[in-house]
Enzyme design. Structure first.
Site, PDB file in Angstrom:
ATOM      1  N   ASN A  10       0.827  -1.279  -0.026  1.00  0.00           N
ATOM      2  CA  ASN A  10       0.096  -0.006   0.047  1.00  0.00           C
ATOM      3  C   ASN A  10       0.896   1.328  -0.071  1.00  0.00           C
ATOM      4  OD1 ASN A  10      -1.538   2.193   0.472  1.00  0.00           O
ATOM      5  ND2 ASN A  10      -2.408   1.450   2.499  1.00  0.00           N
ATOM      6  N   LYS A  12       0.010   4.349  -0.422  1.00  0.00           N
ATOM      7  CA  LYS A  12      -0.541   5.442   0.237  1.00  0.00           C
ATOM      8  C   LYS A  12      -0.429   6.622  -0.787  1.00  0.00           C
ATOM      9  CE  LYS A  12      -0.333   3.478   4.724  1.00  0.00           C
ATOM     10  NZ  LYS A  12      -0.300   3.495   6.255  1.00  0.00           N
ATOM     11  N   HIS A  96      -9.588   0.965   4.625  1.00  0.00           N
ATOM     12  CA  HIS A  96      -8.426   1.190   5.157  1.00  0.00           C
ATOM     13  C   HIS A  96      -8.572   2.001   6.374  1.00  0.00           C
ATOM     14  CE1 HIS A  96      -4.303   2.434   6.050  1.00  0.00           C
ATOM     15  NE2 HIS A  96      -3.730   1.403   5.533  1.00  0.00           N
ATOM     16  N   GLU A  98      -6.941   4.472   7.279  1.00  0.00           N
ATOM     17  CA  GLU A  98      -6.791   6.056   6.997  1.00  0.00           C
ATOM     18  C   GLU A  98      -8.124   6.523   6.391  1.00  0.00           C
ATOM     19  OE1 GLU A  98      -3.250   5.539   5.237  1.00  0.00           O
ATOM     20  OE2 GLU A  98      -2.494   5.055   7.173  1.00  0.00           O
ATOM     21  N   GLU A 168      -5.334  -4.723  10.497  1.00  0.00           N
ATOM     22  CA  GLU A 168      -4.478  -3.720  10.743  1.00  0.00           C
ATOM     23  C   GLU A 168      -4.678  -2.863  11.906  1.00  0.00           C
ATOM     24  OE1 GLU A 168      -2.307  -2.552   6.642  1.00  0.00           O
ATOM     25  OE2 GLU A 168      -3.885  -1.449   6.926  1.00  0.00           O
ATOM     26  N   GLY A 174       2.218   2.631  10.610  1.00  0.00           N
ATOM     27  CA  GLY A 174       3.151   3.921  10.474  1.00  0.00           C
ATOM     28  C   GLY A 174       3.982   4.118  11.930  1.00  0.00           C
ATOM     29  N   SER A 214       3.470  -1.922  10.148  1.00  0.00           N
ATOM     30  CA  SER A 214       4.775  -1.736  10.499  1.00  0.00           C
ATOM     31  C   SER A 214       5.473  -2.988  10.196  1.00  0.00           C
ATOM     32  CB  SER A 214       5.104  -1.345  11.987  1.00  0.00           C
ATOM     33  OG  SER A 214       4.819  -0.048  12.086  1.00  0.00           O
TER      34      SER A 214
HETATM   35  P1  13P Z   1       3.046   0.781   7.628  1.00  0.00           P
HETATM   36  O1  13P Z   1       3.687  -0.566   6.939  1.00  0.00           O
HETATM   37  O2  13P Z   1       3.669   1.812   7.133  1.00  0.00           O
HETATM   38  O3  13P Z   1       2.773   0.487   9.207  1.00  0.00           O
HETATM   39  O4  13P Z   1       1.467   0.601   7.234  1.00  0.00           O
HETATM   40  C1  13P Z   1       0.640  -0.331   7.043  1.00  0.00           C
HETATM   41  C2  13P Z   1      -0.591   0.004   6.338  1.00  0.00           C
HETATM   42  O5  13P Z   1      -1.339   0.812   6.643  1.00  0.00           O
HETATM   43  C3  13P Z   1      -0.707  -1.072   5.064  1.00  0.00           C
HETATM   44  O6  13P Z   1      -1.982  -0.461   4.514  1.00  0.00           O
END
Ligand code: 13P
Length: 250
Positions: A10, A12, A96, A98, A168, A174, A214
């Site tokens: 992903n 983003k 997701h 976010e 997740e 993150g 992460s």
């Molecule tokens: P990170 O791997 O940066 O923690 O992000 C995870 C994520 O949101 C994948 O969709």
């Protein structure tokens, strides 16, 4: 029951088309011939044609980070499932954290998007996970069950085959704080049990549940080595070809 793992990137809101093409050009040779797992990239919509063209005829699939539930319409800024498919996209993330946090996506919206993706034959990756306050309040199981039940309203066992779930935990996204394999496995078991309750044991045994939060080259083996963990959804560590390839080849 052996489930083929899916290792997904992903990206983003990162990368220009030139950077995305450079990634794919460097990444494909690193994973050439890798058939143990499925591999998929989820770039921003504006990057999709570039990434799909660059990954054509390879072992790497490409999908969207989000679709709208409507087939078309006056929805400024959104992408339809038909538009995704017209440029060759085969997968989509749905719900997701976010999207839930910053764009007010509810379980009801997630459910509508899931129906739309399945209707059009796009592989949906439904994302669920608790925030830190929910974990600390002992509500993790309740949150996961609610999100799964909400996402799956009206979904039948016969239609559920393509669905992938990504667990997740929001506190691990993150932050560099990874769920331990034990925490992830516990959550995956809760999710799988809820799927069994809703759609039966066969669907639950076959459905893939990815872990995200992460995931890095140095923790991929311990997480992905767990039988309950059917792949990874990787954010930050998927932005560089060598680190994402190292995760794919854990
Ligand atoms: P990170 O791997 O940066 O923690 O992000 C995870 C994520 O949101 C994948 O969709």
């Amino acid at each position: 029951m052996s489930r083929k793992a899916l290792i997904a990137a992903n990206w983003k809101m990162y990368k220009t088309p030139a950077e995305a093409k450079a990634f794919v050009d460097a990444f494909l040779p690193l994973v050439a011939g890798h058939t143990r797992d499925e591999i998929a990239l989820f770039p921003s919509p504006v990057l999709l044609p570039t990434v799909i063209e660059a990954a054509k005829d390879s072992n790497v699939a490409v999908g969207a980070q989000n679709i709208h539930f409507a087939e078309e319409g006056a929805y400024t800024g959104e992408t339809s499932v038909g538009q995704l498919q017209a440029v060759g996209g085969t997968h989509t993330l749905i719900g997701h954290s976010e999207r839930r946090q910053y764009f007010a996506e509810t379980d009801e919206i997630v459910n509508k998007k899931l129906h739309t993706a399945l209707k059009h034959g796009v592989v949906p990756i439904v994302c669920v996970g608790e925030v830190l306050a929910e974990r600390e309040a002992g509500q993790t199981a309740h949150v996961l069950k609610t999100q799964i039940a909400g996402a799956f309203v009206g979904i039948t066992a016969a239609a559920a085959g393509p669905i992938v779930i990504a667990y997740e935990p929001v506190w691990a996204i993150g932050t560099g704080k990874t769920a331990t394999p034990e925490i992830a496995v516990d959550a995956h078991k809760i999710i799988r049990a809820e799927v069994a309750k809703l759609l039966g044991a066969d669907v639950a045994a076959a459905i893939r549940i990815l872990y995200g939060g992460s995931v890095k080259p140095d923790n991929a083996t311990s997480l992905l080595g767990e039988e309950e963990i059917d792949g990874a959804l990787v954010g930050g560590a998927s932005l560089k070809p060598d680190s994402f390839a190292a995760i794919v080849k854990y």
